[in-house]
Design a protein around this motif. Sequence first.
Motif, PDB file in Angstrom:
ATOM      1  N   ARG A 192       0.828  -1.204   0.000  1.00  0.00           N
ATOM      2  CA  ARG A 192       0.000   0.000   0.000  1.00  0.00           C
ATOM      3  C   ARG A 192       0.862   1.255   0.000  1.00  0.00           C
ATOM      4  NH1 ARG A 192      -5.263  -0.421   3.925  1.00  0.00           N
ATOM      5  NH2 ARG A 192      -6.201  -2.282   3.007  1.00  0.00           N
ATOM      6  N   GLU A 193       2.019   1.146   0.655  1.00  0.00           N
ATOM      7  CA  GLU A 193       2.867   2.318   0.825  1.00  0.00           C
ATOM      8  C   GLU A 193       4.279   1.988   0.375  1.00  0.00           C
ATOM      9  OE1 GLU A 193       4.415   5.110   4.505  1.00  0.00           O
ATOM     10  OE2 GLU A 193       2.526   4.042   4.724  1.00  0.00           O
ATOM     11  N   GLY A 194       4.472   1.946  -0.932  1.00  0.00           N
ATOM     12  CA  GLY A 194       5.803   1.720  -1.461  1.00  0.00           C
ATOM     13  C   GLY A 194       6.001   0.322  -2.000  1.00  0.00           C
ATOM     14  N   VAL A 195       7.209   0.102  -2.484  1.00  0.00           N
ATOM     15  CA  VAL A 195       7.578  -1.157  -3.126  1.00  0.00           C
ATOM     16  C   VAL A 195       8.721  -1.790  -2.346  1.00  0.00           C
ATOM     17  CG1 VAL A 195       8.497  -2.230  -5.217  1.00  0.00           C
ATOM     18  CG2 VAL A 195       6.856  -0.347  -5.394  1.00  0.00           C
ATOM     19  N   SER A 196       8.548  -3.042  -1.996  1.00  0.00           N
ATOM     20  CA  SER A 196       9.624  -3.820  -1.408  1.00  0.00           C
ATOM     21  C   SER A 196      10.447  -4.376  -2.567  1.00  0.00           C
ATOM     22  CB  SER A 196       9.042  -4.956  -0.559  1.00  0.00           C
ATOM     23  OG  SER A 196      10.055  -5.682   0.070  1.00  0.00           O
ATOM     24  N   ALA A 236      -8.152 -15.288  27.845  1.00  0.00           N
ATOM     25  CA  ALA A 236      -7.622 -14.628  26.645  1.00  0.00           C
ATOM     26  C   ALA A 236      -6.667 -15.544  25.905  1.00  0.00           C
ATOM     27  CB  ALA A 236      -6.891 -13.339  27.041  1.00  0.00           C
ATOM     28  N   VAL A 237      -6.564 -15.313  24.615  1.00  0.00           N
ATOM     29  CA  VAL A 237      -5.520 -15.917  23.801  1.00  0.00           C
ATOM     30  C   VAL A 237      -4.824 -14.771  23.075  1.00  0.00           C
ATOM     31  CG1 VAL A 237      -7.072 -16.361  21.842  1.00  0.00           C
ATOM     32  CG2 VAL A 237      -4.964 -17.698  22.089  1.00  0.00           C
ATOM     33  N   ASP A 238      -3.505 -14.866  22.922  1.00  0.00           N
ATOM     34  CA  ASP A 238      -2.683 -13.714  22.584  1.00  0.00           C
ATOM     35  C   ASP A 238      -1.984 -13.920  21.233  1.00  0.00           C
ATOM     36  OD1 ASP A 238      -3.046 -13.028  25.524  1.00  0.00           O
ATOM     37  OD2 ASP A 238      -1.805 -14.829  25.638  1.00  0.00           O
ATOM     38  N   PHE A 239      -2.130 -12.942  20.349  1.00  0.00           N
ATOM     39  CA  PHE A 239      -1.547 -13.032  19.012  1.00  0.00           C
ATOM     40  C   PHE A 239      -0.568 -11.887  18.766  1.00  0.00           C
ATOM     41  CE2 PHE A 239      -5.345 -15.578  18.583  1.00  0.00           C
ATOM     42  CZ  PHE A 239      -4.973 -16.584  17.709  1.00  0.00           C
ATOM     43  N   TYR A 240       0.298 -12.116  17.794  1.00  0.00           N
ATOM     44  CA  TYR A 240       1.292 -11.140  17.352  1.00  0.00           C
ATOM     45  C   TYR A 240       1.049 -10.884  15.873  1.00  0.00           C
ATOM     46  CZ  TYR A 240       6.063  -9.242  16.564  1.00  0.00           C
ATOM     47  OH  TYR A 240       7.142  -8.464  16.235  1.00  0.00           O
ATOM     48  N   ALA A 241       0.683  -9.662  15.534  1.00  0.00           N
ATOM     49  CA  ALA A 241       0.465  -9.277  14.136  1.00  0.00           C
ATOM     50  C   ALA A 241       1.696  -8.517  13.650  1.00  0.00           C
ATOM     51  CB  ALA A 241      -0.781  -8.402  14.011  1.00  0.00           C
ATOM     52  N   MET A 242       2.210  -8.896  12.476  1.00  0.00           N
ATOM     53  CA  MET A 242       3.484  -8.357  12.009  1.00  0.00           C
ATOM     54  C   MET A 242       3.384  -8.030  10.512  1.00  0.00           C
ATOM     55  SD  MET A 242       7.234 -10.170  12.468  1.00  0.00           S
ATOM     56  CE  MET A 242       6.413 -11.757  12.505  1.00  0.00           C
ATOM     57  N   SER A 243       3.774  -6.801  10.172  1.00  0.00           N
ATOM     58  CA  SER A 243       3.713  -6.343   8.780  1.00  0.00           C
ATOM     59  C   SER A 243       5.065  -5.826   8.332  1.00  0.00           C
ATOM     60  CB  SER A 243       2.670  -5.222   8.631  1.00  0.00           C
ATOM     61  OG  SER A 243       1.396  -5.638   9.069  1.00  0.00           O
ATOM     62  N   GLU A 244       5.287  -5.902   7.046  1.00  0.00           N
ATOM     63  CA  GLU A 244       6.569  -5.480   6.477  1.00  0.00           C
ATOM     64  C   GLU A 244       6.765  -3.972   6.597  1.00  0.00           C
ATOM     65  OE1 GLU A 244       9.257  -6.066   2.426  1.00  0.00           O
ATOM     66  OE2 GLU A 244       7.479  -7.298   2.801  1.00  0.00           O
ATOM     67  N   ASP A 245       7.973  -3.587   6.942  1.00  0.00           N
ATOM     68  CA  ASP A 245       8.410  -2.194   6.896  1.00  0.00           C
ATOM     69  C   ASP A 245       9.238  -2.054   5.627  1.00  0.00           C
ATOM     70  OD1 ASP A 245       8.946   0.430   7.627  1.00  0.00           O
ATOM     71  OD2 ASP A 245      10.529  -0.088   9.045  1.00  0.00           O
ATOM     72  N   VAL A 246       8.783  -1.245   4.699  1.00  0.00           N
ATOM     73  CA  VAL A 246       9.440  -1.111   3.391  1.00  0.00           C
ATOM     74  C   VAL A 246      10.698  -0.251   3.541  1.00  0.00           C
ATOM     75  CG1 VAL A 246       9.122  -0.276   1.027  1.00  0.00           C
ATOM     76  CG2 VAL A 246       7.230  -1.385   2.221  1.00  0.00           C
ATOM     77  N   PRO A 247      11.814  -0.632   2.898  1.00  0.00           N
ATOM     78  CA  PRO A 247      13.032   0.173   3.029  1.00  0.00           C
ATOM     79  C   PRO A 247      12.845   1.592   2.515  1.00  0.00           C
ATOM     80  CG  PRO A 247      13.266  -1.474   1.280  1.00  0.00           C
ATOM     81  CD  PRO A 247      12.013  -1.803   2.020  1.00  0.00           C
ATOM     82  N   HIS A 248      13.449   2.530   3.226  1.00  0.00           N
ATOM     83  CA  HIS A 248      13.376   3.947   2.870  1.00  0.00           C
ATOM     84  C   HIS A 248      14.733   4.571   3.185  1.00  0.00           C
ATOM     85  CE1 HIS A 248      12.258   8.194   2.921  1.00  0.00           C
ATOM     86  NE2 HIS A 248      11.092   7.868   2.378  1.00  0.00           N
ATOM     87  N   PRO A 249      15.336   5.295   2.241  1.00  0.00           N
ATOM     88  CA  PRO A 249      16.700   5.805   2.474  1.00  0.00           C
ATOM     89  C   PRO A 249      16.815   6.782   3.628  1.00  0.00           C
ATOM     90  CG  PRO A 249      15.758   6.736   0.457  1.00  0.00           C
ATOM     91  CD  PRO A 249      14.853   5.629   0.884  1.00  0.00           C
TER      92      PRO A 249
END
Length: 502
Positions: free
Chosen positions: A104-108, A369-382
């Motif tokens: 959505r925000e840039g290209v990997s 409760a049951v506990d989850f970890y949501a993880m998304s890519e951080d796109v490289p930026h100079p």
Amino acid sequence: MTKSPDIVIIGSGIGGATIAAGLASTGAEILILEAGDHLADRPENRDQRAIFQRGHFRPKEMWHEHGGSAFNPGNYYYVGGNSKFYGAVLVRYRREDFAEMRHREGVSPAWPFAYEELEPWYSRAERLFQVRGAEGQDPTEPFHSTPYAFPAVPDEPAIAGVRSRLKAVGMHPFSLPLAIDIDKWLNKARTPWDAHPNCDDGKLDAETAPLAKALLHRNVRLQTNSPVVRLEAASDGKTIKTVHYRLNGEIRSVSPKLVILAAGAVQSSVLLLRSADAQFRNGLANSSDQVGRNFMNHNSSAVLALSPFFRNDSVYQKTFGFNDFYLSDGNGGPPLGNIQLLGRISGAILKANLPQVPEWLLNRISAHAVDFYAMSEDVPHPESRVMVEGDRIILKWHRTNWEAHLELVRKLKQVLKKAGFPLVLSRPFDKRTPSHQCGTVRIGKDPATAPLDVYCRSFDHANLFVVDASFLPTSAAVNPALTVAAQALRVADHIASRDLAS
């Protein structure tokens, strides 16, 4: 060792320990310089109040945000590095992660080689870390040339029920590939392992797996409490001549044939930048001006699903994940990320973020409760950068792809509510939690845009390699530890055949 070693490895984390294991059988004299010491076997290791509330193991150092405010980073300086505290999830990047991927925000960007190039080394790394896993459960799983040597860590009954609920609503949960001897871990104490320190308690981390193997060879030596302070280039600038380090308050020096830097994505770039001199004013290995740039840190959140009708009596919990939103948003749109279970959250852990709430009440909440970890890519930026100002480490994190991460959390909440959890809460992790820092000294084919070649060798200095998460050109949306280990083994074989061959 009575003479200068052939190889100095700086750092004993996943990259440094694994390349040491890969080079140990060559007979080359190898010295591993580790800034920290061995993690002691102490009661605090399984004391969740000490770990999460009092920050017993957190480093004493402070980094600074770009602009001046200081913060205490959650990086650890022990033999084995951050892997002493990791969740032991050793998952491969997906095949698609090596190709260009539009977010959505840039290209990997695409890697300089395909998944198939690294695949044999993934298999070797899985055997080295004794990974427990199961193929055929995750539709995004890439090709494996070698099956897992050990079966997956079993779900506890309450977690098996959650897996069944998720399957019933159309998800594809898969057993996480884990570097954990679960029986050995539980025999020491019945706690989770995620974020808990390991003192040969059952986690296969950088110290207990590759480093232990390397140190079986008499030509490999580990020296602790020896932080490297500067690298010095030869007069012609083509090689690194000297490694300067501190031991017992004194600066000492060693002049190896090869230098392998594996101090972590922040500290490796800091060392290169601090080694600037009259010839290399922007730091070593930095003719591209890319050292310290393209810093990435996963966008991540904890997500707690609660139901008064669900009873979670599990101990460790962290046995499955799902990638239904990894390659797309589920509707053909851009990718969102990975979802996996966290280690079992207790009242003592929750109280670290909710200090005003009584711990007994938090224990009652966590029991449902049951506990989850949501993880998304951080796109490289100079302009996402690690910099130095005198003794200060400056972190300018230009977070990318955050809206996609928020969408992943929204999707997860919808799925969990559909699966019978009427209340779902989320909390993002901030910069105090190192969520797989990477990318600051990346590999590439063009020395104008990358400090390292495809074998992690500096384009500027022929005897310098950087083999930790710094080299990663992209962060993907999974823990990069196995990818770092696989590349370290690949680089070790390259060094053995080219640099050490007689």
